[in-house]
Scaffold this active site. Structure first.
Site, short mmCIF file in Angstrom:
data_model
loop_
_atom_site.label_atom_id
_atom_site.label_comp_id
_atom_site.label_asym_id
_atom_site.label_seq_id
_atom_site.Cartn_x
_atom_site.Cartn_y
_atom_site.Cartn_z
N GLY A 48 57.21 23.60 79.85
CA GLY A 48 56.78 24.92 80.31
C GLY A 48 55.78 24.81 81.44
N ILE B 238 49.69 23.98 77.59
CA ILE B 238 48.84 25.18 77.61
C ILE B 238 48.25 25.41 76.23
CG2 ILE B 238 50.51 27.01 77.01
CD1 ILE B 238 49.36 28.07 79.92
N ASP B 239 48.90 24.90 75.20
CA ASP B 239 48.46 25.11 73.82
C ASP B 239 47.32 24.19 73.42
OD1 ASP B 239 50.37 27.04 73.52
OD2 ASP B 239 51.82 25.72 72.55
N MET C 30 49.71 32.99 72.68
CA MET C 30 50.55 31.80 72.53
C MET C 30 49.96 30.85 71.49
SD MET C 30 51.96 30.92 76.32
CE MET C 30 50.32 30.62 76.89
N GLY C 31 50.81 29.95 71.02
CA GLY C 31 50.40 28.98 70.02
C GLY C 31 51.38 28.93 68.87
N ARG C 32 52.43 28.11 69.02
CA ARG C 32 53.43 28.04 67.95
C ARG C 32 52.98 27.18 66.79
NH1 ARG C 32 58.67 27.22 71.79
NH2 ARG C 32 58.23 29.11 72.96
N ARG D 29 48.37 49.16 66.94
CA ARG D 29 49.26 48.89 68.08
C ARG D 29 49.23 47.39 68.37
NH1 ARG D 29 50.41 53.24 67.34
NH2 ARG D 29 50.43 55.11 68.64
N VAL E 20 52.19 36.06 80.95
CA VAL E 20 51.03 36.15 81.85
C VAL E 20 49.99 35.10 81.53
CG1 VAL E 20 51.22 38.58 82.51
CG2 VAL E 20 49.96 37.98 80.45
#
Lengths: 342, 342, 342, 342
Positions: free
Chosen positions: A10, A127-128, A170-172, A266, A273
């Site tokens: 990614g 990125i994680d 993010m962060g799986r 919500r 982004v």
């Protein structure tokens, strides 16, 4: 010396800064030549190259993404992949290869270096921030800043309408972005993949926030899961490394909170982004130093190594070690943040 | 347990985040009470206090500056200063004091703890990042981001007019802000206090940049000085710690470059914008963790200690050790950046 | 003179700036007193008030949201609503009411002023910029800036992976945010509610972008609909003004593009971040001037009027006129943008 | 049709957006060819050109500065200047010239069009927003946003130390940047060139702010002057249009305030950062529309005209009219802001 460079996985703010620094130092200090391989391992696999010299990297420091392109191509899964890579490296007269990427890209680099004698040096990218062996990876700080700025903005909307706002970041497999942006953004709950969350507890935090006439922000990592194991994940697809794409925990959580607390809720899914655009100053600095030190490793012929951050120093660690274990949020670190929940 | 808190020295993004985290943890986890002292050491010296509880710190996380005010008051220079501080701490029934500040503020805390038996814990703060014993101080990352964004903006003006742009950033004794923002902003020269610069060399870098049809950016720390020892500093005033305020190197440098190279040169002095406003995500995270761990030190009765960042861990170090030596840019780190000069 | 102030409808950056300016001018220049009503029309309906004076509005200029709270309560739908409002205004000794809100809130104000003799002045607010009679409403510029910054970030991800990125922005009935952020962000297609889009044409634009080795960004307003009338909208709920909440066009569009072009496509739904947080300089300026001129209207007893921007002037227009017609993107304006599609 | 394009005067965010839009529309819609002239009027004067087509403008929308370069060359002051321009336009087979610039650049265009029959169309550009005939010029909104963000940051420093902070912004002859950023940033005094300020009054505002325990921000345009005519301006140089460069009012003012009120005062001179870097969304939108409409003027052969913003419409006005009179802040607009002083 002719050095090949590729970027895999990614995209991540700072990739261009690594490339630029490596080229600047290699050309000016050691008179190296460079060649860029397109789209991660697809480049050396198919012999797809781009010229790479100082003019090619000018002005790229503040630009997100990667001028070399990226892909999730796994050459170990391709028939004759290793042979074709060796042939193409030979054809391009490449003496050393700098692979910039995450667990998958570097895992390939490790095997090429250790098992097939290809002169590889790695630069960690995720990125994680979930690679062990380095304190931080570039891109992470940018993502946390973007998520924090979004949380800042959502606070005012939450307060104005006395609503719950769920922010999915993010962060799986690791909750670093959630933990850092949640702490920095003043979230009232932070949910991470490392620890299954208890919906009742989340709702309790939500309600205690309303009691002091404030509105709660819940930050949830995309990989976080509820305690009762309720199936919330949609299996969308698998990439060539076998990773499943997940989605939906934020939306699901808002509905659950609304149903249980009776408060409007919500969801905002920050999505792509977080990984695009200009890198933060920290990420530009870290990526630049990684690029400079990768060239030093090349000069030293220190193959099979990866550059890494330890404190404020750049060190080298074996690629195999670096990719062996996922770096996740420890129970202590998560507990430390808990004082702000509710 | 009743805990006093004060913030001393120049303001710095993240001060409120420290205070907020300390109060949140202290109140919720240990049922401590808090009292704020106004304007650094002036507060305990004069018994000037403000109430400090959870409602008082709400919403302060993203706010720069300090809700407690600050000053450069040095109680060791005041007749009976120690005695008055002891009396006021007793009057306020303060059992422990958290002092948040730089070299000067923490130097006082160290002496109060070690020589006068006052239960002090320190939290390091310097926008210049020049405290040894901690990898980073909060405020620094924010300053570097602001300076980098300014450099980004100045590039386009420099290119459009083919002018030299000199950017003067903070850093009297240490060049950290100049080094990091210069690297992150793609500067063509970075001048720091640690190493006297050679005007001829700077002009050579400037001219080599124009040769490739680009315009140069020169980042100079306010404390940088030219090699030939030419007197460029205006002694404006001294504060109660005896520090001299300097100014003018940026302006002077632009004139010298213009005179020697014949190229138009302009200066931008970033000044106070570097230290104000909302903290970056990193600084909020670091300041928050410092606040949490300061409370742990209070709970442990670990007086005379300062919290510090080592890698990704928060540790404790003796205040005396922490303030003993200025952390400056090493010749190696500076040389590493040199590949981008010219 | 005692002036009531309320804010209704969705929150919007700049609401606090209006309130602050009105209070500053009213108190300092005309010695008016103020009272705040909580949560839009719910405040005067239920007599729920907050004190409103100069200290109450200090520091609120840069803060998003509304210190008065907001709601979508429609008093015309409540039994005895008008009577209760009149009673509560009398009880609070309110001589004039400033209603800050969109079509719905101002529609109520218009009827209260014209039919029930209540001394109302309106200030237009809609993040969607779809109120006729004013060139711009505050909040819109902030939303466009946030959306543009997101599009900037998404470009680099799109290029790195050669993917289609669909960005869903606000705009149920009017495409202003999509049009302005799409133009400012360099989108390759902009889809708005005013004109049904043709999926084949969108796919053609997408493909033509890939032909020049760039990756396309498609900006779609949440209210945009495809030509063939395929049902894509999920009816989630209706508020008390009868408005339906829609969702899903972005996600749906990405799937359609992926299916038809064979290119990977991803969606980012910006959502609530567009309406929260600190207002842009333009919105602070516009909101401040609206607040100042609303007080002038109160002083002049010019009831049933709304302040509005015309060029660089603030004028007054009848509330009825202002809320009569939705301001939408004209075919000419949309066609003008078309040169950038593909 | 072959169209020449040049950019003159100080750089300004949005110049590239104008060029890009003109080229996109000209090439795609009318099959025009383009040629870029380098560095304002120096380009056609010396026949210095760069290729200009769609690939040349790709990716330039978010970039500040100008890809064509700029200068303050005045061809009317050069012997045979007009003749040489005519010859070079003929040599390049240029049928129409789009001149993007301020008063000076457009003044030349007006004379070339009206007196020498050269087919010129103008696009107004001034960061100071002081061109009559257009509601706004691009670049202004970006500058105001940057100045406002700086003021936001300075507030926290001012409060923490209870200091006066003087912010000097651009504006030699017109106070628009000061007025808008001062209003948007919540300044306690705004000083503009249009109205000489009274030091006693400024000091009164400063002191009244301290009385409510807040610290004042004074925004001063670089061209503002005190009432008593005290000489504060340093004549640094004159450009080829005879404009004098001024500097120093901010620094001078801080010293005066410090001397008269006894309060510490500091100055920040924002300088070039106000005019560099990526344009705001509004400026990108405005500049893009200016570029599109300039091509329409070319197509219509509407020489000697300039595009201009009126409300939300782009119109055309005679160049002579547009450059005849400076647009300054009116006494009424300035007085309106006065409610926030002190």
């Amino acid at each position: 010396m002719r050095v090949g460079v590729l970027t895999g996985g990614g995209d991540c703010p700072g990739l261009n800064a690594v490339i630029r620094a490596a080229v600047r130092k290699g050309v000016q200090q050691y008179s190296y030549e460079f060649v860029g391989f397109r789209d991660g391992w697809r480049g050396p696999l198919e012999g797809d190259t781009v010229p790479l010299d100082i003019p090619a990297v000018r002005g790229t420091l503040p630009r997100g993404g990667t001028i070399l392109g990226s892909s999730r191509t796994n050459p170990l899964k391709v028939d004759g992949g290793i042979r074709r890579i060796k042939e193409n490296l030979a054809k391009e007269e490449v003496d050393a290869l700098i692979a910039i990427g995450g667990e998958d890209t570097l895992g390939v680099a490790a095997r090429l270096a250790d098992e097939y004698g290809i002169s590889c040096v790695g630069v960690p990218k995720t990125i994680d921030n979930d690679l062990s062996a380095t304190d931080y990876t570039f891109g992470f700080d940018t993502a946390v800043n973007i998520a924090t700025e979004a949380i800042d903005r959502l606070h005012t909307t939450a307060e104005s309408h006395m609503r719950v706002l769920v922010v999915e970041v993010m962060g799986r497999h690791a909750g670093w972005i959630a933990l850092h942006s949640g702490l920095a953004g003043g979230a009232n709950a932070i949910l991470i993949p490392e620890q299954r969350f208890d919906l009742d507890e989340v709702c309790k935090w939500v309600e205690s926030r309303f009691k002091v006439r404030y509105a709660p922000i819940v930050v949830v990592a995309e990989g976080a899961m509820p305690k009762d194991g309720q199936m919330i994940l949609k299996d969308e697809s698998k990439d060539s490394f076998g990773h499943v794409r997940l989605s939906g925990v934020g939306e699901w959580l808002a509905k659950q909170i609304e149903a249980r607390t009776g408060k409007e809720a919500r969801t905002t899914v920050l999505g792509h982004v977080q990984r695009g655009g200009t890198p933060s100053a920290f990420d530009r600095w870290l990526a630049t130093r990684f690029g400079l030190h990768a060239i030093e490793a090349v000069k030293d012929g220190d193959w099979g190594k990866m550059v890494a951050l330890r404190g404020t120093d750049i060190v080298r660690v074996p690629l195999t070690e670096a990719t062996a274990k996922l770096k996740t949020v420890s129970p202590e670190e998560y507990k430390e943040a808990g004082v702000f929940f509710g």
